[in-house]
Structure formats: C-alpha cells, structure tokens
Scaffold this motif. Structure first.
Motif, PDB file in Angstrom:
ATOM      1  N   VAL A  78       0.850  -1.193   0.000  1.00 45.39           N
ATOM      2  CA  VAL A  78       0.000   0.000   0.000  1.00 45.39           C
ATOM      3  C   VAL A  78       0.886   1.245   0.000  1.00 45.39           C
ATOM      4  CG1 VAL A  78      -1.678   1.395   1.278  1.00 45.39           C
ATOM      5  CG2 VAL A  78      -1.922  -1.093   1.237  1.00 45.39           C
ATOM      6  N   GLU A  80      -0.557   5.151  -0.237  1.00 45.28           N
ATOM      7  CA  GLU A  80      -1.695   6.011  -0.517  1.00 45.28           C
ATOM      8  C   GLU A  80      -1.917   7.023   0.594  1.00 45.28           C
ATOM      9  OE1 GLU A  80      -5.061   3.467  -0.939  1.00 45.28           O
ATOM     10  OE2 GLU A  80      -5.133   2.885   1.163  1.00 45.28           O
ATOM     11  N   SER A  96       2.479   0.527   3.554  1.00 43.95           N
ATOM     12  CA  SER A  96       2.252  -0.746   4.250  1.00 43.95           C
ATOM     13  C   SER A  96       3.156  -1.832   3.681  1.00 43.95           C
ATOM     14  CB  SER A  96       0.791  -1.187   4.115  1.00 43.95           C
ATOM     15  OG  SER A  96      -0.065  -0.231   4.690  1.00 43.95           O
ATOM     16  N   TRP A 129      -3.712  -8.320   4.066  1.00 46.46           N
ATOM     17  CA  TRP A 129      -3.829  -7.330   2.995  1.00 46.46           C
ATOM     18  C   TRP A 129      -5.252  -6.799   2.835  1.00 46.46           C
ATOM     19  CZ3 TRP A 129      -2.348 -12.450   2.226  1.00 46.46           C
ATOM     20  CH2 TRP A 129      -3.313 -13.287   1.680  1.00 46.46           C
ATOM     21  N   PRO A 131      -8.361  -4.452   3.197  1.00 48.86           N
ATOM     22  CA  PRO A 131      -8.416  -3.003   3.434  1.00 48.86           C
ATOM     23  C   PRO A 131      -8.779  -2.610   4.867  1.00 48.86           C
ATOM     24  CG  PRO A 131      -9.482  -3.549   1.364  1.00 48.86           C
ATOM     25  CD  PRO A 131      -9.190  -4.857   2.043  1.00 48.86           C
ATOM     26  N   ASP A 191       2.119  -1.006   9.048  1.00 45.76           N
ATOM     27  CA  ASP A 191       1.778   0.254   8.384  1.00 45.76           C
ATOM     28  C   ASP A 191       2.599   1.390   8.977  1.00 45.76           C
ATOM     29  OD1 ASP A 191      -0.166  -1.189   7.063  1.00 45.76           O
ATOM     30  OD2 ASP A 191      -1.844  -0.349   8.194  1.00 45.76           O
ATOM     31  N   LEU A 204       5.201   0.067  -5.251  1.00 53.82           N
ATOM     32  CA  LEU A 204       4.351  -1.070  -4.915  1.00 53.82           C
ATOM     33  C   LEU A 204       5.026  -2.374  -5.342  1.00 53.82           C
ATOM     34  CD1 LEU A 204       0.764   0.161  -5.850  1.00 53.82           C
ATOM     35  CD2 LEU A 204       1.612  -0.380  -3.567  1.00 53.82           C
TER      36      LEU A 204
END
Length: 222
Positions: A78, A80, A96, A129, A131, A191, A204
């Motif tokens: 991740v 974002e 992440s 993984w 969300p 994270d 990524l």
C-alpha cells in the motif's frame, strides 16, 4: 545471525515433538523404512522453515537525516493518502509492508524518536492485505516523536495466521532508527503513517529489508 528470543522455546518444543513423532514411527513400524525416511525429510524441512522465520540477521544501518527506514522485511502493498483516525485524525501518507511466513518478523523503529503514544487493540484476524485489517484486526499503534517535533506512526497488524503480537515499547521510551521494538508471529503487516508531503522512495510490490531499506524521506525546513 541469531535466533529471536520469541522463537527459542517454540523451536525447542517443536524439535522435541518432531523427534518424538519420528521415534514413535520407527518403534511402531520398524519395517517401514521408506515411511521413516519421508517422515524425517518432512520434519527437517518443516523445522528449517520455522527456524528461518525466527532468524535475526545483523544489519548495518546507514541513513541520512530525514530518511524513514522499513520497519519490517516484506513487500510494499500500500502507498496512498488516507485518513488516520486513531491518533492524528487527519490525512496521512500510508506505506504498508506485508510480511509472509518466510520473512523475518521482528519489527524496527522507522525513525529516531521518543514514544509519545503506544496502545494495543484486540481485534479480528482478517487476511493482512484486507483493506479493513488496519482498523479491525488485532494490532498495536506506536507513535515516535522526532527531535524536530515531527511524529511518525507505525502499526503492527495481525493477519489470518498471526495471532500473537509482541510490542516491547512503552510511552517515554527512546528509540533509534532500526532498533527492534516488536515481533509478530506468522504472516502479518506493518503500516507507517507519515506527513502528506513525505517523498516516497519505494514502489508497490518492492521488497524491503527491515532496518535497511529507505522507504521515504521527510521534508525538512531549512
């Protein structure tokens, strides 16, 4: 390389169990030589996989001021901008890292700083993984306040297999970047939440090494 303290008792018990199983097979089926060999090979492979999981490789840290290092071995899943609702209550840049069962699973401080917030949350065990894993799974949250006042949040997240998170940090503790602060057993995620103007230095699916890979650079005022 050494064996992590979280794995020493586990590995000793596992070795005794595997030895007992193989001894029982030899005693119960003395003529089944092929069965004995297969059992022994499977036992050795299984033990070595677990041994690899608890290894503690030595890493030499070389970073510049403002750099953020990976808190874990794994793969970036991740990158974002998200709303961080537990501590900052504002938009933050999230990076992440997913840790497979084959990765080293000790967790390291991403920056130098003093622990200004530290909390454990019981929760679900969604796949790492997912969300909603960051907000609904068993997890810990630690915030490091740097000397310049910037705060970086790092969160350990349990996965479907990982059901034991260890965090060694307490509020007021001082950590150096790369210093171990926790451990997660079997498949999990970490994270990192950074200021929005942070410059991301990874892509990524890029693999990371905890305490070594630079994942971002904080924007510092001259």
């Amino acid at each position: 390389m050494t064996i992590h303290r979280e794995g020493r008792t586990y590995l000793t018990v596992l070795l005794l169990i595997l030895a007992g199983i193989n001894a029982a097979l030899i005693y119960s089926f003395p003529d089944k030589v092929i069965m004995h060999r297969v059992s022994q090979i499977v036992s050795v492979i299984f033990f070595l996989l677990n041994l690899q999981f608890f290894r503690m490789p030595k890493r030499k840290l070389e970073i510049s001021e403002g750099q953020v290092i990976a808190p874990a071995d794994g793969k970036v899943v991740v990158i974002e901008d998200v709303m961080e609702n537990e501590y900052f209550n504002e938009m933050r840049k999230q990076i992440s890292i997913f840790m497979s069962p084959l990765n080293v699973h000790n967790n390291r401080a991403p920056v130098n700083g003093i622990v200004s917030f530290c909390k454990y949350h019981a929760g679900k065990y969604l796949v790492a993984w997912h969300p909603k894993a960051s907000s609904e799974n068993e997890r810990t949250t630690m915030v490091l306040k740097m000397e310049n006042g910037v705060e970086v949040l790092v969160r350990q997240i349990a996965g479907a297999m990982a059901r034991r998170i260890k965090i060694y940090a307490n509020e007021g503790d001082e950590y150096k970047a790369g210093q171990e602060y926790g451990f997660i057993k079997f498949g999990s995620r970490v994270d990192v939440f950074l200021p929005l103007d942070t410059k991301v230095k990874v892509d990524l699916n890029q693999k990371t090494k905890g305490g070594k890979t630079v994942i971002a650079e904080l924007v510092t005022e001259d």
